[in-house]
Design a protein around this motif. Structure first.
Motif, PDB file in Angstrom:
ATOM      1  N   LEU A   1      -2.641   8.146   8.353  1.00  9.32           N
ATOM      2  CA  LEU A   1      -2.423   6.718   8.611  1.00  9.32           C
ATOM      3  C   LEU A   1      -3.081   6.282   9.922  1.00  9.32           C
ATOM      4  O   LEU A   1      -3.053   5.101  10.264  1.00  9.32           O
ATOM      5  CB  LEU A   1      -0.924   6.416   8.682  1.00  9.32           C
TER       6      LEU A   1
ATOM      7  N   ASP B   1       0.818  -1.208   0.000  1.00  6.84           N
ATOM      8  CA  ASP B   1       0.000   0.000   0.000  1.00  6.84           C
ATOM      9  C   ASP B   1       0.851   1.258   0.000  1.00  6.84           C
ATOM     10  O   ASP B   1       0.477   2.275  -0.579  1.00  6.84           O
ATOM     11  CB  ASP B   1      -0.920   0.028   1.227  1.00  6.84           C
ATOM     12  N   ASN B   2       2.006   1.193   0.679  1.00  9.61           N
ATOM     13  CA  ASN B   2       2.860   2.366   0.826  1.00  9.61           C
ATOM     14  C   ASN B   2       4.175   2.160   0.089  1.00  9.61           C
ATOM     15  O   ASN B   2       4.826   1.128   0.235  1.00  9.61           O
ATOM     16  CB  ASN B   2       3.168   2.629   2.303  1.00  9.61           C
TER      17      ASN B   2
ATOM     18  N   ARG C   1      -0.162   5.088  -1.302  1.00  8.82           N
ATOM     19  CA  ARG C   1       0.561   6.272  -0.845  1.00  8.82           C
ATOM     20  C   ARG C   1       1.991   6.211  -1.357  1.00  8.82           C
ATOM     21  O   ARG C   1       2.642   5.168  -1.274  1.00  8.82           O
ATOM     22  CB  ARG C   1       0.578   6.354   0.689  1.00  8.82           C
TER      23      ARG C   1
ATOM     24  N   VAL D   1       7.643   3.952   0.159  1.00 11.20           N
ATOM     25  CA  VAL D   1       8.393   4.948   0.927  1.00 11.20           C
ATOM     26  C   VAL D   1       9.781   5.111   0.319  1.00 11.20           C
ATOM     27  O   VAL D   1      10.536   4.145   0.188  1.00 11.20           O
ATOM     28  CB  VAL D   1       8.506   4.538   2.406  1.00 11.20           C
TER      29      VAL D   1
END
Length: 493
Positions: free
Chosen positions: A483, A66-67, A340, A69
């Protein structure tokens, strides 16, 4: 890469700004009989897209899709290395609690680290050592006179024969030192065996001025095996300041390994009407493909990555352009699963004040040259950050319109097509000196030179500043709020 002066006296006496040029003076005196052979990157006969040190392989290993980074570490010598290390320290010691009560270190969520010049040392070393780095990095690199050691070796007769060998220049001398004090002969093959984030160190192709990233995808273009390349050579190439240090040379075997374009690249390179908007990404991909011409370019000469991208942000911006363009065309991309995209822009740019305008006498030739070289790099760094923010706002605006009551029920296909936009929300967390609230501390950090030697106090203050900036960042706080996460008391510095 910015401002490295040319004071010979300072180089010999104190190794302050400009000490690299002492190495150049030493080379002019070369003699001796010991010679050396330039390291040669090995060829491959076949491209294997599902293996090697590349994003797609690392992405398949991600636990949380989902993320996405990303940490982008800029150039700036030891100043950049210490500042980026401070970011890692903050993320390591800071735990967050999720909505279900689960605790996690922020550092464990990082997927990709890009590194340029000084920032590449921190990125590569963390990729190699993981948590072990936090017990050793200060003494092995940050608080060491690395610059002075390189200069001393350049003056040592024991190295003159090597430095006079074909293809074995000052950057190879530096790479040998980096291996001894930090990387211990490790290669990208060692990084591939680890489970940490993907590390993307970048240099600049001297002939075209384009970015050259040390990833297997790029090495596929030149039909070479990245896994056997030493991390020290990547760091040396990424920090090879033009003229002061010699280029790092790679053999180019492009066109000899039956390579085909990855599916997601084909629409941009093979099509007469490529997806839009992606002009900058298309240019980068086209330049990358030009490396494949080994007939006319059997060798590639790499210099400091800051020449083409001092923030390490170009790859991030290109990827976002590709994602938007492919999404608009209804085509899959490598980033479709991300909800994200979180980018920490770790910018160690320093802007020391001058008193030039208080005097009728113009600045010296050296000052003029340094300013002329640094100004476009600084300007591009500013634009890179703003482009990321513009993309963030643009995507969110389109999503707001698409999801509004006035549009949501529309059956108009043209309107639906116009409002196609990636669902990923972008978080652009600016970690730069200007974000500090303490003006005196900003002034102190801005006075730190672009060298590979700083005082222990400067290193420590750079490290501390990084965590403080992140913790006070409105964008970081917005991320935690969205979050539904909170920092575990007592874990943040």
């Amino acid at each position: 890469m910015r401002s490295i002066g040319i004071s010979m006296k300072a180089a010999i006496m104190k190794h302050q700004r400009g000490s690299w040029c002492a190495a150049i003076a030493a080379i002019a005196l070369l003699g001796g009989c010991a010679t050396a052979t330039r390291p040669v990157n090995s060829p491959i006969t076949e491209v294997k897209p599902q293996s090697g040190y590349r994003f797609e392989v690392r992405q398949a290993q991600q636990k949380n899709k989902d993320n996405l980074v990303i940490l982008a570490f800029s150039g700036g010598g030891t100043r950049a290395a210490a500042f980026s290390y401070g970011v890692l320290e903050f993320l390591r010691t800071t735990e967050v609690t999720g909505p279900l009560g689960n605790k996690a270190r922020l550092l464990d969520a990082v997927d990709v680290i890009t590194g340029v010049s000084g920032g590449s040392f921190t990125a590569l070393a963390y990729g190699l050592y993981g948590d072990k780095l936090f017990a050793e990095y200060e003494t092995r690199f940050l608080k060491r006179d690395v610059q002075g050691e390189i200069v001393n070796r350049a003056f040592s007769p024991g190295y003159w024969g090597k430095l006079n060998s074909t293809g074995w220049g000052r950057s190879e001398l530096a790479a040998e030192l980096y291996d001894e004090i930090l990387f211990n002969g490790a290669t990208f093959g060692d990084l591939a065996q680890g489970t940490g984030p993907l590390i993307l160190a970048s240099a600049t192709d001297l002939s075209t001025g384009s970015r050259f990233v040390f990833s297997q995808r790029v090495f596929d273009v030149i039909c070479s095996d990245l896994s056997a390349v030493r991390l020290s050579r990547a760091a040396s190439a990424s920090s090879a300041v033009p003229v002061v240090l010699s280029p790092v040379t790679l053999n180019n075997y492009g066109g000899t390994c039956n390579r085909t374009l990855p599916a997601w690249i084909k629409p941009f390179i093979d099509s007469p009407n490529p997806p839009r908007p992606a002009a900058r990404a298309i240019r980068s991909l086209t330049q990358e493909e030009s490396f494949a011409d080994s007939v006319n370019r059997p060798y590639l000469h790499l210099v400091d990555g800051g020449v083409s991208d001092n923030l390490g942000m170009r790859a991030v911006l290109d990827s976002l352009e590709v994602l938007e363009a492919l999404h608009d065309a209804g085509l899959p991309s490598p980033f479709d699963n991300a909800k994200r995209i979180i980018v920490f822009i770790v910018n160690s740019l320093s802007t020391p004040p001058t008193n030039w305008d208080k005097s009728e006498t113009a600045p010296s030739t050296v000052d003029v040259l340094l300013k002329a070289a640094g100004t476009p790099i600084d300007a591009f760094s500013f634009e890179a950050v703003e482009l990321l923010r513009d993309t963030q706002v643009h995507w969110q605006t389109l999503r707001d319109i698409r999801d509004s009551a006035a549009v949501k029920g529309s059956k108009d296909p043209a309107l639906a097509k116009a409002l196609r936009v990636p669902n990923a929300e972008i978080y652009a967390i600016d970690v730069s000196f200007a974000r500090l609230k303490d003006k005196a501390e900003i002034d102190y950090l801005n006075m730190q030179p672009t060298t590979f030697v700083l005082t222990p106090e400067a290193v420590d203050r750079l490290r501390a500043a990084a965590g403080k900036i992140i913790l006070e960042s409105p964008e970081f706080q917005r991320l935690l709020k969205n979050l539904n996460a909170r920092i575990v008391p007592g874990t943040a510095p």
